[in-house]
Design a protein around this motif. Structure first.
Motif, PDB file in Angstrom:
ATOM      1  N   ASP A  16      -0.892   9.802   3.155  1.00 19.54           N
ATOM      2  CA  ASP A  16      -1.997   8.695   3.744  1.00 19.54           C
ATOM      3  C   ASP A  16      -1.635   8.026   4.314  1.00 19.54           C
ATOM      4  OD1 ASP A  16      -4.224  10.012   3.136  1.00 19.54           O
ATOM      5  OD2 ASP A  16      -4.968   8.820   1.533  1.00 19.54           O
ATOM      6  N   LEU A  17      -2.094   7.082   5.654  1.00 19.58           N
ATOM      7  CA  LEU A  17      -1.862   6.167   6.912  1.00 19.58           C
ATOM      8  C   LEU A  17      -1.844   5.310   6.108  1.00 19.58           C
ATOM      9  CD1 LEU A  17      -0.332   6.458   9.229  1.00 19.58           C
ATOM     10  CD2 LEU A  17      -2.980   5.549   9.845  1.00 19.58           C
ATOM     11  N   LYS A  18      -0.523   3.969   5.535  1.00 18.13           N
ATOM     12  CA  LYS A  18      -0.928   3.190   5.276  1.00 18.13           C
ATOM     13  C   LYS A  18       0.286   1.928   5.920  1.00 18.13           C
ATOM     14  CE  LYS A  18      -1.590   4.215   0.517  1.00 18.13           C
ATOM     15  NZ  LYS A  18      -2.387   4.766   0.356  1.00 18.13           N
ATOM     16  N   SER A  40      -7.402   4.908   9.671  1.00 18.51           N
ATOM     17  CA  SER A  40      -7.089   5.693   8.640  1.00 18.51           C
ATOM     18  C   SER A  40      -6.777   6.921   8.970  1.00 18.51           C
ATOM     19  CB  SER A  40      -8.596   6.037   7.847  1.00 18.51           C
ATOM     20  OG  SER A  40      -9.984   6.689   8.612  1.00 18.51           O
ATOM     21  N   GLY A  41      -6.066   7.907   8.413  1.00 20.14           N
ATOM     22  CA  GLY A  41      -5.526   9.036   8.672  1.00 20.14           C
ATOM     23  C   GLY A  41      -4.323  10.222   7.822  1.00 20.14           C
ATOM     24  N   THR A  42      -3.790  10.310   8.219  1.00 21.13           N
ATOM     25  CA  THR A  42      -2.892  10.536   7.301  1.00 21.13           C
ATOM     26  C   THR A  42      -1.220  11.370   8.466  1.00 21.13           C
ATOM     27  OG1 THR A  42      -3.586  13.739   8.433  1.00 21.13           O
ATOM     28  CG2 THR A  42      -4.166  12.852   6.019  1.00 21.13           C
ATOM     29  N   SER A  81       0.679  -3.811  12.237  1.00 25.62           N
ATOM     30  CA  SER A  81       0.742  -2.646  13.188  1.00 25.62           C
ATOM     31  C   SER A  81       1.920  -1.596  13.528  1.00 25.62           C
ATOM     32  CB  SER A  81      -0.202  -2.666  14.840  1.00 25.62           C
ATOM     33  OG  SER A  81       1.312  -3.975  15.194  1.00 25.62           O
ATOM     34  N   HIS A  82       2.149  -1.523  12.280  1.00 27.92           N
ATOM     35  CA  HIS A  82       3.926  -0.408  11.879  1.00 27.92           C
ATOM     36  C   HIS A  82       3.903   0.076  10.633  1.00 27.92           C
ATOM     37  CE1 HIS A  82       5.650  -3.692  14.506  1.00 27.92           C
ATOM     38  NE2 HIS A  82       5.310  -4.659  14.086  1.00 27.92           N
ATOM     39  N   THR A 135       3.742  14.321  12.768  1.00 30.21           N
ATOM     40  CA  THR A 135       2.366  14.614  12.790  1.00 30.21           C
ATOM     41  C   THR A 135       1.715  13.171  12.258  1.00 30.21           C
ATOM     42  OG1 THR A 135       2.784  16.353  13.715  1.00 30.21           O
ATOM     43  CG2 THR A 135       0.968  16.010  13.920  1.00 30.21           C
ATOM     44  N   ILE A 136       1.250  11.903  13.301  1.00 30.12           N
ATOM     45  CA  ILE A 136       0.720  11.502  12.029  1.00 30.12           C
ATOM     46  C   ILE A 136      -1.392  11.252  13.509  1.00 30.12           C
ATOM     47  CG2 ILE A 136       0.108   9.116  12.115  1.00 30.12           C
ATOM     48  CD1 ILE A 136       3.005   8.047  12.966  1.00 30.12           C
TER      49      ILE A 136
END
Length: 148
Positions: free
Chosen positions: A107-109, A89-91, A113-114, A130-131
């Motif tokens: 948000d990271l969705k 989970s992240g941004t 793994s892509h 930036t992730i």
């Protein structure tokens, strides 16, 4: 009034100063010439810079490098197998150096793994991606500059 060299030089200097003042006032007040800062909280961000360095170094411990490429659908980022939608989970932050109004954060969705950033969100030109994400209590940071 008598015209001589001194009068001409003084009038030339006054004209030059008036021109420069006109240009300065135009550049400062016209919205077409906005100058955006890289970040609003520059000093606070600088204090946390060592954490960013550590998060970027953790990328070396992954099984393979993160790759990004342009596709018909948009910008596709391929993560290693151990990074997936279940445990991460992240941004994601897309920074446009030339125009702050185009910056995007979401948000990271992941899909497997892509990560696909749709074509309709990106305008042609330079972007800084930036992730930031967390996987198994480890924080990671991926940065990349792209020309889209």
């Amino acid at each position: 009034m008598k015209w001589n060299w001194g009068t001409g030089i003084v009038l030339g200097m006054i004209g030059f100063i008036a021109f420069i003042m006109f240009m300065v006032i135009t550049m400062l007040t016209d919205s077409d010439y906005d100058h955006d800062l890289v970040t609003e909280n520059y000093y606070a961000k600088e204090m946390a810079y060592q954490d960013e360095i550590d998060q970027e170094k953790r990328l070396e411990s992954l099984s393979k490098k993160i790759n990004g490429k342009r596709t018909k659908e948009g910008w596709l980022i391929e993560f290693p197998e151990e990074i997936n939608e279940i445990n991460s989970s992240g941004t994601v932050f897309l920074y446009r150096p030339s125009n702050q109004k185009l910056d995007i954060q979401f948000d990271l969705k992941l899909s497997g793994s892509h990560l696909l950033i749709p074509d309709n969100k990106l305008v042609d030109g330079r972007w800084n991606i930036t992730i930031e994400w967390t996987t198994k209590d480890n924080d990671y940071l991926y940065k990349e500059s792209i020309l889209y």
